[in-house]
Motif scaffolding. Sequence first.
Motif, PDB file in Angstrom:
ATOM      1  N   LEU A   1      -3.810   8.200  -8.853  1.00  0.00           N
ATOM      2  CA  LEU A   1      -2.580   7.719  -8.242  1.00  0.00           C
ATOM      3  C   LEU A   1      -1.611   7.302  -9.333  1.00  0.00           C
ATOM      4  O   LEU A   1      -1.930   6.480 -10.191  1.00  0.00           O
TER       5      LEU A   1
ATOM      6  N   ASP B   1      -6.299  12.166   0.519  1.00  0.00           N
ATOM      7  CA  ASP B   1      -5.936  11.302  -0.593  1.00  0.00           C
ATOM      8  C   ASP B   1      -6.138  12.046  -1.900  1.00  0.00           C
ATOM      9  O   ASP B   1      -6.778  13.111  -1.940  1.00  0.00           O
TER      10      ASP B   1
ATOM     11  N   TYR C   1       2.070   4.491  -3.319  1.00  0.00           N
ATOM     12  CA  TYR C   1       2.098   5.949  -3.247  1.00  0.00           C
ATOM     13  C   TYR C   1       3.479   6.539  -3.511  1.00  0.00           C
ATOM     14  O   TYR C   1       3.589   7.633  -4.072  1.00  0.00           O
TER      15      TYR C   1
ATOM     16  N   TRP D   1      -6.439  12.212   7.567  1.00  0.00           N
ATOM     17  CA  TRP D   1      -6.361  11.449   6.314  1.00  0.00           C
ATOM     18  C   TRP D   1      -6.716  12.333   5.118  1.00  0.00           C
ATOM     19  O   TRP D   1      -7.659  13.123   5.154  1.00  0.00           O
TER      20      TRP D   1
ATOM     21  N   TRP E   1       0.845  -1.199   0.000  1.00  0.00           N
ATOM     22  CA  TRP E   1       0.000   0.000   0.000  1.00  0.00           C
ATOM     23  C   TRP E   1       0.882   1.251   0.000  1.00  0.00           C
ATOM     24  O   TRP E   1       0.645   2.191  -0.779  1.00  0.00           O
TER      25      TRP E   1
ATOM     26  N   THR F   1       0.106  12.054   0.915  1.00  0.00           N
ATOM     27  CA  THR F   1      -1.270  11.563   0.892  1.00  0.00           C
ATOM     28  C   THR F   1      -1.291  10.062   1.155  1.00  0.00           C
ATOM     29  O   THR F   1      -0.254   9.411   1.243  1.00  0.00           O
ATOM     30  N   GLY F   2      -2.511   9.506   1.257  1.00  0.00           N
ATOM     31  CA  GLY F   2      -2.643   8.084   1.531  1.00  0.00           C
ATOM     32  C   GLY F   2      -2.036   7.739   2.876  1.00  0.00           C
ATOM     33  O   GLY F   2      -2.222   8.463   3.852  1.00  0.00           O
TER      34      GLY F   2
END
Length: 230
Positions: free
Chosen positions: A187, A183, A91, A181, A87, A103-104
């Motif tokens: 991506l 995002d 990013y 958080w 994960w 982000t993420g």
Amino acid sequence: MLHSSTLSSIAPLPKSKSLVRAEPEPSGPSGLSRLQRTRKRMLFLVAGFLVPQAGLVAPFWTESGGMLRLDQLGAVILAGAILGRCWCTLYIAAHKKQSLVTTGPYSLCRNPLYLFSFMAAAGAGLMSGSVLIGAIYTLVTIVLFRGVVRQEERHLTDYFGGAYRAYCRDTPRWIPNFGIWRDDRKLLTRPSLLLITLRDGLCLFAFWPFFRLMELAREIGLVPTLLTLP
């Protein structure tokens, strides 16, 4: 030749909310690459010493019917850690050393990849059947990585300047803050690096058959039992 009036009419490029780009500095990416290579070498050396020793340690706990064995729990934790590292790689893969990703998982804390590495060390240690070995693996990994993280932060501060200082001010180093958080809708990533991260993580599952084979070797007297640990 452009006149001053022409230059003044050119609007500056907008900054991305998630990626802050910096002009390359000679010590930036090369310094981080050296740190990452050093980190990997240290980890391999320590693993090369600790893993065989753990194979000579018998777990104190016995298997109980209907209860999840520690080795199975370790495998579940390791699988979660591998997914977490993948994960994070999604990013940073396309931007590492060129852009500051915020982000993420990197919006929750500054070092999520290391957090999942600590989790992987705990899972690998638990696959020996010993809680204490799981704790030792985790502690050793934390000790190894803490110094590396501080050096990386100094390099990132030199490389990204005020953007990284602002990121440090707003984002915790270790403990995730789910209240901040954020995002991106799109991506950009590099599948090749994602596959490398997955491959490296899956290699840790080799601990499981190794510990089981060592358990069998202890039972039939091929290798000695140095200690019995909880």
